[in-house]
Design a protein around this motif. Structure first.
Motif, PDB file in Angstrom:
ATOM      1  N   TYR A 139      24.505  -4.139 -72.108  1.00 25.75           N
ATOM      2  CA  TYR A 139      25.961  -4.231 -72.029  1.00 25.75           C
ATOM      3  C   TYR A 139      26.384  -5.637 -72.470  1.00 25.75           C
ATOM      4  CZ  TYR A 139      25.650  -0.062 -69.065  1.00 25.75           C
ATOM      5  OH  TYR A 139      25.401   1.188 -68.576  1.00 25.75           O
ATOM      6  N   THR A 140      27.349  -5.676 -73.379  1.00 24.45           N
ATOM      7  CA  THR A 140      27.895  -6.951 -73.827  1.00 24.45           C
ATOM      8  C   THR A 140      29.371  -7.000 -73.481  1.00 24.45           C
ATOM      9  OG1 THR A 140      26.331  -7.048 -75.676  1.00 24.45           O
ATOM     10  CG2 THR A 140      28.255  -8.492 -75.783  1.00 24.45           C
ATOM     11  N   PHE A 141      29.764  -7.971 -72.675  1.00 24.52           N
ATOM     12  CA  PHE A 141      31.162  -8.161 -72.274  1.00 24.52           C
ATOM     13  C   PHE A 141      31.751  -9.300 -73.100  1.00 24.52           C
ATOM     14  CE2 PHE A 141      28.809  -6.676 -68.552  1.00 24.52           C
ATOM     15  CZ  PHE A 141      29.536  -5.556 -68.187  1.00 24.52           C
ATOM     16  N   LYS A 142      32.891  -9.047 -73.754  1.00 25.04           N
ATOM     17  CA  LYS A 142      33.549 -10.052 -74.589  1.00 25.04           C
ATOM     18  C   LYS A 142      35.006 -10.213 -74.147  1.00 25.04           C
ATOM     19  CE  LYS A 142      30.893  -9.545 -78.883  1.00 25.04           C
ATOM     20  NZ  LYS A 142      30.996  -9.294 -80.350  1.00 25.04           N
ATOM     21  N   ALA A 143      35.495 -11.461 -74.248  1.00 26.07           N
ATOM     22  CA  ALA A 143      36.897 -11.726 -73.894  1.00 26.07           C
ATOM     23  C   ALA A 143      37.432 -12.850 -74.779  1.00 26.07           C
ATOM     24  CB  ALA A 143      37.021 -12.108 -72.432  1.00 26.07           C
ATOM     25  N   THR A 144      38.730 -12.784 -75.078  1.00 25.68           N
ATOM     26  CA  THR A 144      39.400 -13.850 -75.841  1.00 25.68           C
ATOM     27  C   THR A 144      40.738 -14.166 -75.187  1.00 25.68           C
ATOM     28  OG1 THR A 144      40.497 -12.294 -77.333  1.00 25.68           O
ATOM     29  CG2 THR A 144      38.320 -13.119 -78.006  1.00 25.68           C
ATOM     30  N   SER A 145      41.199 -15.400 -75.385  1.00 30.84           N
ATOM     31  CA  SER A 145      42.505 -15.813 -74.880  1.00 30.84           C
ATOM     32  C   SER A 145      42.947 -17.040 -75.672  1.00 30.84           C
ATOM     33  CB  SER A 145      42.430 -16.148 -73.393  1.00 30.84           C
ATOM     34  OG  SER A 145      43.660 -16.656 -72.934  1.00 30.84           O
ATOM     35  N   ASN A 146      44.236 -17.159 -75.915  1.00 32.82           N
ATOM     36  CA  ASN A 146      44.747 -18.341 -76.605  1.00 32.82           C
ATOM     37  C   ASN A 146      45.178 -19.413 -75.607  1.00 32.82           C
ATOM     38  OD1 ASN A 146      46.942 -17.029 -75.571  1.00 32.82           O
ATOM     39  ND2 ASN A 146      48.206 -17.202 -77.434  1.00 32.82           N
ATOM     40  N   GLY A 147      44.661 -19.330 -74.427  1.00 37.97           N
ATOM     41  CA  GLY A 147      44.919 -20.321 -73.400  1.00 37.97           C
ATOM     42  C   GLY A 147      43.961 -20.123 -72.244  1.00 37.97           C
ATOM     43  N   PRO A 148      44.108 -20.906 -71.178  1.00 37.32           N
ATOM     44  CA  PRO A 148      43.233 -20.770 -70.020  1.00 37.32           C
ATOM     45  C   PRO A 148      43.309 -19.346 -69.437  1.00 37.32           C
ATOM     46  CG  PRO A 148      44.505 -22.784 -69.872  1.00 37.32           C
ATOM     47  CD  PRO A 148      45.091 -21.995 -70.999  1.00 37.32           C
ATOM     48  N   LYS A 171      48.139 -14.302 -75.465  1.00 35.11           N
ATOM     49  CA  LYS A 171      47.398 -13.129 -75.907  1.00 35.11           C
ATOM     50  C   LYS A 171      46.000 -13.153 -75.290  1.00 35.11           C
ATOM     51  CE  LYS A 171      49.628 -12.750 -80.458  1.00 35.11           C
ATOM     52  NZ  LYS A 171      49.400 -12.729 -81.925  1.00 35.11           N
ATOM     53  N   VAL A 172      45.605 -12.046 -74.717  1.00 35.32           N
ATOM     54  CA  VAL A 172      44.249 -11.915 -74.188  1.00 35.32           C
ATOM     55  C   VAL A 172      43.670 -10.580 -74.675  1.00 35.32           C
ATOM     56  CG1 VAL A 172      44.706 -13.323 -72.129  1.00 35.32           C
ATOM     57  CG2 VAL A 172      45.048 -10.839 -72.051  1.00 35.32           C
ATOM     58  N   SER A 173      42.331 -10.491 -74.680  1.00 38.24           N
ATOM     59  CA  SER A 173      41.666  -9.237 -75.071  1.00 38.24           C
ATOM     60  C   SER A 173      40.338  -9.117 -74.341  1.00 38.24           C
ATOM     61  CB  SER A 173      41.431  -9.191 -76.588  1.00 38.24           C
ATOM     62  OG  SER A 173      40.425 -10.124 -76.958  1.00 38.24           O
ATOM     63  N   CYS A 174      39.907  -7.871 -74.182  1.00 38.95           N
ATOM     64  CA  CYS A 174      38.590  -7.610 -73.594  1.00 38.95           C
ATOM     65  C   CYS A 174      37.901  -6.530 -74.416  1.00 38.95           C
ATOM     66  CB  CYS A 174      38.716  -7.177 -72.137  1.00 38.95           C
ATOM     67  SG  CYS A 174      39.529  -5.576 -71.898  1.00 38.95           S
ATOM     68  N   GLU A 175      36.581  -6.539 -74.379  1.00 40.52           N
ATOM     69  CA  GLU A 175      35.804  -5.540 -75.110  1.00 40.52           C
ATOM     70  C   GLU A 175      34.439  -5.395 -74.446  1.00 40.52           C
ATOM     71  OE1 GLU A 175      34.450  -4.378 -79.682  1.00 40.52           O
ATOM     72  OE2 GLU A 175      35.004  -6.459 -79.187  1.00 40.52           O
ATOM     73  N   ILE A 176      33.961  -4.149 -74.345  1.00 42.50           N
ATOM     74  CA  ILE A 176      32.620  -3.872 -73.819  1.00 42.50           C
ATOM     75  C   ILE A 176      31.842  -3.118 -74.883  1.00 42.50           C
ATOM     76  CG2 ILE A 176      31.259  -2.716 -72.041  1.00 42.50           C
ATOM     77  CD1 ILE A 176      33.563  -3.004 -70.122  1.00 42.50           C
ATOM     78  N   LEU A 177      30.641  -3.604 -75.166  1.00 43.07           N
ATOM     79  CA  LEU A 177      29.764  -2.943 -76.120  1.00 43.07           C
ATOM     80  C   LEU A 177      28.515  -2.451 -75.381  1.00 43.07           C
ATOM     81  CD1 LEU A 177      31.075  -5.677 -77.608  1.00 43.07           C
ATOM     82  CD2 LEU A 177      29.925  -4.652 -79.573  1.00 43.07           C
ATOM     83  N   VAL A 178      28.089  -1.250 -75.702  1.00 40.98           N
ATOM     84  CA  VAL A 178      26.867  -0.685 -75.130  1.00 40.98           C
ATOM     85  C   VAL A 178      25.882  -0.477 -76.268  1.00 40.98           C
ATOM     86  CG1 VAL A 178      25.833   1.207 -73.850  1.00 40.98           C
ATOM     87  CG2 VAL A 178      28.153   0.465 -73.296  1.00 40.98           C
ATOM     88  N   ASN A 179      24.755  -1.174 -76.183  1.00 44.79           N
ATOM     89  CA  ASN A 179      23.748  -1.130 -77.246  1.00 44.79           C
ATOM     90  C   ASN A 179      24.367  -1.463 -78.607  1.00 44.79           C
ATOM     91  OD1 ASN A 179      21.802  -0.371 -75.353  1.00 44.79           O
ATOM     92  ND2 ASN A 179      22.078   1.810 -75.758  1.00 44.79           N
ATOM     93  N   GLY A 180      25.279  -2.418 -78.589  1.00 39.69           N
ATOM     94  CA  GLY A 180      25.895  -2.883 -79.827  1.00 39.69           C
ATOM     95  C   GLY A 180      27.080  -2.073 -80.288  1.00 39.69           C
ATOM     96  N   SER A 186      47.276  -9.564 -69.213  1.00 38.10           N
ATOM     97  CA  SER A 186      45.970  -9.123 -68.710  1.00 38.10           C
ATOM     98  C   SER A 186      45.446  -7.994 -69.610  1.00 38.10           C
ATOM     99  CB  SER A 186      46.052  -8.642 -67.272  1.00 38.10           C
ATOM    100  OG  SER A 186      46.860  -7.488 -67.177  1.00 38.10           O
ATOM    101  N   ALA A 187      44.129  -7.820 -69.609  1.00 38.43           N
ATOM    102  CA  ALA A 187      43.477  -6.734 -70.353  1.00 38.43           C
ATOM    103  C   ALA A 187      42.299  -6.237 -69.506  1.00 38.43           C
ATOM    104  CB  ALA A 187      43.009  -7.215 -71.724  1.00 38.43           C
ATOM    105  N   ILE A 188      42.180  -4.929 -69.399  1.00 38.53           N
ATOM    106  CA  ILE A 188      41.138  -4.324 -68.553  1.00 38.53           C
ATOM    107  C   ILE A 188      40.326  -3.346 -69.388  1.00 38.53           C
ATOM    108  CG2 ILE A 188      40.677  -2.930 -66.501  1.00 38.53           C
ATOM    109  CD1 ILE A 188      43.322  -3.935 -65.347  1.00 38.53           C
ATOM    110  N   CYS A 189      39.004  -3.475 -69.322  1.00 45.75           N
ATOM    111  CA  CYS A 189      38.088  -2.584 -70.040  1.00 45.75           C
ATOM    112  C   CYS A 189      37.042  -2.034 -69.069  1.00 45.75           C
ATOM    113  CB  CYS A 189      37.358  -3.340 -71.166  1.00 45.75           C
ATOM    114  SG  CYS A 189      38.445  -3.925 -72.499  1.00 45.75           S
ATOM    115  N   ASP A 190      36.636  -0.786 -69.320  1.00 49.96           N
ATOM    116  CA  ASP A 190      35.537  -0.211 -68.532  1.00 49.96           C
ATOM    117  C   ASP A 190      34.759   0.771 -69.414  1.00 49.96           C
ATOM    118  OD1 ASP A 190      37.249   1.920 -68.729  1.00 49.96           O
ATOM    119  OD2 ASP A 190      37.762   2.003 -66.611  1.00 49.96           O
TER     120      ASP A 190
END
Length: 242
Positions: free
Chosen positions: A146-155, A206-215, A229-233
């Motif tokens: 599992y790969t968890f990724k997140a981005t934000s243009n601020g804290p 702006k914020v983002s989230c992403e989950i990758l499973v086996n790439g 806020s951004a929520i991924c599952d």
């Protein structure tokens, strides 16, 4: 001499001469009936044949054929009683019916045993297939990355599951972490939150989230605006089968 009216010449009645007598039929004795095959048919032989037939007709039905076996056994018992009653010097006939009842009942019992064995084997095979599928599914889950990724243009803060618990990490810009198999928890998830209400970016927060499973990306969401806020599952079908 007598006249045609049956009187003697002197007027007296002429004596009557008895004619030939026909013997009255007599009912045959029990021995005569037995000698001529006039015996009653064995009720046990008939009952055994009927009972065995019922057992044979229902011997193919799952679950109910347990009762069919009992019915067939009763048919065998009745047929044997019928065989004894219809022996050569017996008082009843119907030996052929009794023999047929034995054969039908025995065939019904054999079919019940064969079908029961087939049903049990089929159930065992199905159970083994389910166990193999579950084992393969558990192994697939254990081998996932599992790969968890997140981005934000601020804290911002990334809240994710790892090691069976929830963890929080602050970041600014981009963030990423990898978990192996069950380390990601039973229901892997990632939330990205920001409380930056004075972000200088003219386009807003702006914020983002992403989950990758086996790439492979299985969940991706974005959030904008004050307190974005951004929520991924991980989808349920991925958790169970992929």
């Amino acid at each position: 001499m007598t006249n045609p009216n049956g009187y003697a010449p002197n007027g007296s009645a002429a004596p009557q001469v008895p004619g030939p007598q026909t013997p009255s039929p007599q009912s045959p004795s029990r021995r005569d009936r037995s000698r001529h095959g006039d015996k009653p048919i064995s009720g046990c032989a008939i009952a055994g044949c009927v009972t065995g037939g019922i057992g044979l007709l229902t011997s193919w039905i799952p679950i109910f054929n347990n009762v069919s076996a009992i019915i067939a056994v009763i048919g065998v018992v009745l047929a044997i009683i019928g065989l004894v009653a219809t022996r050569r010097k017996g008082r009843k006939r119907g030996r052929g019916v009794a023999i047929a009842a034995v054969v039908i009942s025995v065939i019904a019992i054999i079919i019940v045993l064969v079908t029961q064995n087939a049903y049990v084997k089929a159930i065992d095979d199905a159970g083994k297939q389910v166990e193999a599928s579950q084992s393969a599914s558990k192994k697939a889950v254990a081998d996932r990355t599992y790969t968890f990724k997140a981005t934000s243009n601020g804290p911002a803060s990334a809240v994710y599951t790892n090691g069976g618990g929830s963890h929080t990490e602050d970041f600014n810009g981009s963030w990423q972490i990898t978990a192996k198999g069950t380390e990601a928890g039973e229901f892997p998830g990632l939330s990205v939150l920001t409380s930056d209400y004075s972000n200088p970016d003219p386009s807003g927060i702006k914020v983002s989230c992403e989950i990758l499973v086996n790439g492979k990306s299985v969940s991706k969401h974005n959030g904008t605006g004050s307190g974005a806020s951004a929520i991924c599952d991980v989808p349920y079908d991925w958790q169970e089968t992929k």
